[in-house]
Each structure stands twice: as structure tokens, then as C-alpha cells.
Design an enzyme around this catalytic site. Structure first.
Site, PDB file in Angstrom:
ATOM      1  N   CYS A 161     -10.037  -4.954   0.457  1.00  0.00           N
ATOM      2  CA  CYS A 161     -11.118  -3.920   0.260  1.00  0.00           C
ATOM      3  C   CYS A 161     -11.994  -4.514  -0.861  1.00  0.00           C
ATOM      4  O   CYS A 161     -11.529  -5.051  -1.759  1.00  0.00           O
ATOM      5  CB  CYS A 161     -10.780  -2.613   0.251  1.00  0.00           C
ATOM      6  SG  CYS A 161     -10.023  -2.041  -1.394  1.00  0.00           S
ATOM      7  N   ASN A 176       0.952  -1.206   0.199  1.00  0.00           N
ATOM      8  CA  ASN A 176       0.265  -0.029  -0.023  1.00  0.00           C
ATOM      9  C   ASN A 176       0.945   1.178   0.151  1.00  0.00           C
ATOM     10  O   ASN A 176       1.943   1.421   0.417  1.00  0.00           O
ATOM     11  CB  ASN A 176      -0.827   0.040   1.214  1.00  0.00           C
ATOM     12  CG  ASN A 176      -0.469  -0.277   2.552  1.00  0.00           C
ATOM     13  OD1 ASN A 176       0.617  -0.907   2.719  1.00  0.00           O
ATOM     14  ND2 ASN A 176      -0.838   0.824   3.398  1.00  0.00           N
ATOM     15  N   GLU A 194       0.137   5.280   0.513  1.00  0.00           N
ATOM     16  CA  GLU A 194      -0.814   6.267   0.978  1.00  0.00           C
ATOM     17  C   GLU A 194      -0.433   7.807   0.313  1.00  0.00           C
ATOM     18  O   GLU A 194       0.575   7.811   0.151  1.00  0.00           O
ATOM     19  CB  GLU A 194      -1.007   6.279   2.690  1.00  0.00           C
ATOM     20  CG  GLU A 194      -1.246   5.319   3.161  1.00  0.00           C
ATOM     21  CD  GLU A 194      -1.464   5.331   4.767  1.00  0.00           C
ATOM     22  OE1 GLU A 194      -2.096   4.556   5.279  1.00  0.00           O
ATOM     23  OE2 GLU A 194      -0.870   6.122   5.404  1.00  0.00           O
ATOM     24  N   GLU A 197      -2.761  -4.759  -3.049  1.00  0.00           N
ATOM     25  CA  GLU A 197      -3.331  -5.781  -4.011  1.00  0.00           C
ATOM     26  C   GLU A 197      -3.329  -5.176  -5.421  1.00  0.00           C
ATOM     27  O   GLU A 197      -2.887  -5.902  -6.647  1.00  0.00           O
ATOM     28  CB  GLU A 197      -4.558  -6.269  -3.720  1.00  0.00           C
ATOM     29  CG  GLU A 197      -4.956  -7.168  -2.591  1.00  0.00           C
ATOM     30  CD  GLU A 197      -4.991  -6.225  -1.366  1.00  0.00           C
ATOM     31  OE1 GLU A 197      -5.553  -6.823  -0.301  1.00  0.00           O
ATOM     32  OE2 GLU A 197      -4.770  -5.094  -1.357  1.00  0.00           O
ATOM     33  N   CYS A 253     -10.486  -3.739  -4.352  1.00  0.00           N
ATOM     34  CA  CYS A 253      -9.679  -4.775  -4.480  1.00  0.00           C
ATOM     35  C   CYS A 253     -10.106  -6.136  -4.978  1.00  0.00           C
ATOM     36  O   CYS A 253      -9.604  -6.947  -5.605  1.00  0.00           O
ATOM     37  CB  CYS A 253      -8.271  -4.912  -3.659  1.00  0.00           C
ATOM     38  SG  CYS A 253      -7.345  -3.711  -3.595  1.00  0.00           S
ATOM     39  N   CYS A 270      -3.972   0.378  -2.843  1.00  0.00           N
ATOM     40  CA  CYS A 270      -3.784  -0.969  -1.984  1.00  0.00           C
ATOM     41  C   CYS A 270      -2.551  -1.629  -2.667  1.00  0.00           C
ATOM     42  O   CYS A 270      -2.115  -1.619  -3.537  1.00  0.00           O
ATOM     43  CB  CYS A 270      -5.172  -1.456  -1.972  1.00  0.00           C
ATOM     44  SG  CYS A 270      -6.412  -0.404  -1.449  1.00  0.00           S
TER      45      CYS A 270
END
Length: 133
Positions: free
Chosen positions: A86, A42, A44, A55, A89, A53
Site C-alpha cells: 500500500c 497483516n 487487522e 510490511e 508501506c 500491514c
């Protein structure tokens, strides 16, 4: 990459996650049908929700290399229980996977939960829904 286990691959990239705001690092590894493992972490951004993310990062690396078929997924995070991908993803994984593709979610301590892409996203929206366009 083909020499690391899926867990080792996810753990290795977990350390590179950029999570200065949430401090919630995630690492992901996906294996393609030729055995190649792609990794993502990930990343940010202070301008939420502009981060990505783990993934999604692994899928982007896979697509950039020209691969299109995921056969295994492994996700690791520092949490008390294994953390699932999430919703976004889950849809991204479904785009490049058959429903029976195994997904392993893990904590840093090694607790694992195993499922499949179809179990993560029952009734997934797919290309078949667009047959009339």
C-alpha cells in the site's frame, strides 16, 4: 533468520496473519544488509483502520532488533495477481531502503512481479526534503 528463502519466509508468516474481517492475509519478508530476514504479517482490528500491514510489521521487527537498512523485500498474498505494498508501506520501505532495492510481489501459487522501491514510489518524500528544518 537466515536459512529460509525470502519466499519461504514470507509464506511461513503469511499463515499467521490475523485477518478475520477481510480474510485477506499477507506475509512479508525483508532482508537487511547483514543477511538477516525479518518477517511480518497483516494484523487487522475491528476498529478500522487500526490494523497493521505485513510490511510494516516486518519493518517494526527489523527496527526493534536495531537494524536500519533493507536490501530486499518479498510480499505474498492470496490474490489472482501479485499485490503491491500500500502507499503507506511504500513510504515505510523507502525510509529504510535505497531506490534500487528489489521488491518481489507474489501470489500463493508462485506468480511473481519484480520491481524496485523507487519504481513503487517515484519522487518519494525523504530526509532531503527537510534539509532546511
Amino acid at each position: 533468520m537466515t536459512d529460509l528463502s525470502m519466499r519461504d519466509a514470507a509464506l511461513a508468516v503469511y499463515e499467521n496473519a490475523y485477518a478475520p474481517y477481510s480474510r485477506f492475509k499477507v506475509g512479508a519478508a525483508i532482508r537487511t544488509e547483514d543477511g538477516t530476514v525479518f518477517q511480518g504479517c497483516n494484523v487487522e482490528n475491528v476498529a478500522y483502520p487500526e490494523g497493521t500491514c505485513a510490511e510494516a510489521g516486518a519493518i517494526a521487527a527489523m527496527a526493534a532488533a536495531g537494524a536500519r537498512k533493507i536490501v530486499e523485500v518479498y510480499v505474498v498474498a492470496d490474490a489472482p495477481l501479485p499485490v503491491p505494498p500500500c502507499g503507506g508501506c511504500r513510504q515505510k520501505l523507502a525510509e529504510f531502503s535505497d531506490g534500487d532495492v528489489p521488491v518481489t510481489m507474489s501470489t500463493l501459487s508462485g506468480m511473481e512481479d519484480k520491481t524496485t522501491v523507487a519504481q513503487l514510489l517515484p519522487g518519494a518524500f525523504d530526509a532531503g526534503h527537510m534539509a532546511n528544518t
